[in-house]
Design an enzyme around this catalytic site. Sequence first.
Site, PDB file in Angstrom:
ATOM      1  N   ASP A 196       0.833  -1.210   0.000  1.00 30.28           N
ATOM      2  CA  ASP A 196       0.000   0.000   0.000  1.00 30.28           C
ATOM      3  C   ASP A 196       0.865   1.256   0.000  1.00 30.28           C
ATOM      4  O   ASP A 196       2.023   1.240   0.408  1.00 30.28           O
ATOM      5  CB  ASP A 196      -0.963   0.006   1.207  1.00 30.28           C
ATOM      6  N   GLU A 261      -0.116  -0.964   5.905  1.00 30.54           N
ATOM      7  CA  GLU A 261       0.939  -0.478   6.789  1.00 30.54           C
ATOM      8  C   GLU A 261       0.781   1.022   6.961  1.00 30.54           C
ATOM      9  O   GLU A 261       0.941   1.559   8.041  1.00 30.54           O
ATOM     10  CB  GLU A 261       2.318  -0.794   6.207  1.00 30.54           C
TER      11      GLU A 261
HETATM   12 ZN   LIG Z   1       6.673   2.166   4.236  1.00 30.39          ZN
END
Ligand SMILES: [Zn+2]
Length: 503
Positions: A196, A261
Amino acid sequence: MTEKPSPALFTLYGIKNCDTIKKARRFLDAQQTNYQYHDYRLNGLSDETLQRFINTLGWQALLNTRGTTWRKLAEEEKATIDNAQAAKALMLAQPAIIKRPLLAAADGSMLLGFTETDYQQFIRRSHNMFCPVIELAQQLIRRPSLSPDDAGCQALMIERLQAIGFTIEPINIADTKNFWAWRGQGETLAFAGHTDVVPPGDTSRWINPPFEPTIRDGMLFGRGAADMKGSLAAMVVAAERFVAANPHHRGRLAFLITSDEEANATHGTVKVVEHLMARQERLDYCLVGEPSSTVQVGDVVKNGRRGSITANLTIHGVQGHVAYPHLADNPVHRALPALNELVATEWDRGNEFFPPTSMQIANVRAGTGSNNVIPGELFVQFNFRFSTELTDGDIRQRVAALLERHQLPYTLEWKLSGQPFLTSRGKLVDAVINAVEHYTETRPELQTTGGTSDGRFIARMGAQVVELGPVNATIHKINECVKASDLQLLSRMYQRIMEQLIA
Ligand SMILES: [Zn+2]
């Protein structure tokens, strides 16, 4: 690979029955160069393409004033060609007047004229840009995986890993895609990362659209280039090369990849780790590809991270009229000495790997909006970035004791975002240092600074955890970019780490 075969790496522009074009084509054919030929007369010349030529090379260089087409022009007409606009119109009308040949590489760089040495150099330089690492990084950047959307990045990685004998276990939770992949058995080295990316921001401020990767002056631009699709590409290609060279490697090579994340990190690595721990999965070494470097790749390696805990504190008082303070109890006045002590406290002195623990007040709020009202409550939010000298328990206890000492009526809520972790010298740190030194001749600095990372979750498995990734100067910014050659180096470093630990 299902990705459609990449288009030709080079395009040669010109006109068929021209001697230099023939020479250039003979040379490119003999070198088995992956190129296509574009004839101005057969295939046309668009305004847009010519504008790109002009932007890159300048109109003066493009205009062939030694050729017959130019010489045939009337002197008055020649005199009018003194600016880019006029030159462009002329070249569009008579493409034979454009200097030939023009060789364009897929990264946008161009070469005018033909000599064998120029061609050799130009092709070699361009090929460096088209190594598999850069190519895969570009494919990943093209997938707009705004956290926690994976947008097909993991499918691409999985396909590549499956092709070299990895077993894949998707661990998808709610809106988040994760996978655990492994090859071989025994002592385990895992590469960890996230597919991501953060939002691109105002896309009009990007030199190129954020999800259309481009290479300029050796830099690869695009959202995620540095954080951290470049690292993911470097890992996958490193694994491919490692497996080709060591098909029967001694230990186990694994991947732990998430698409959550950058946002909440709630359904990502933390969940995969819980899942793996529940079945006592082995993990000895973990290399996280977060962009750890500051000036050149490998100059900084993170061997730990500080912990982070936030306090939401409310001091209670009694609301009243400012003219009648004896009838109220002002929580601001009561809290100030305590806050002062909080700010002045030395929590620890840090240690070899960690700076001293730092406490920062992030918010203070009281008041009703009226200048004649003593507020009933004071709210204070403060955050600790703490070293391994303290536990979150120590912090909670010391803050409570301080508030008790000041006899404050309060409510206090804690939010722990991450425990600190540290991987001191050992096989993983040594392997990483060796790999960096081998390729850059600089000794990396071990640091524990920066925000939290998914390493905090992985460390719970008892693994040694180290972060090594590209230069972080542009991460999360407009025009995020990474040096293409750094990604190539990084891939070699990753491969060398594999060779030292599990070959
Ligand atoms: Zn990162």
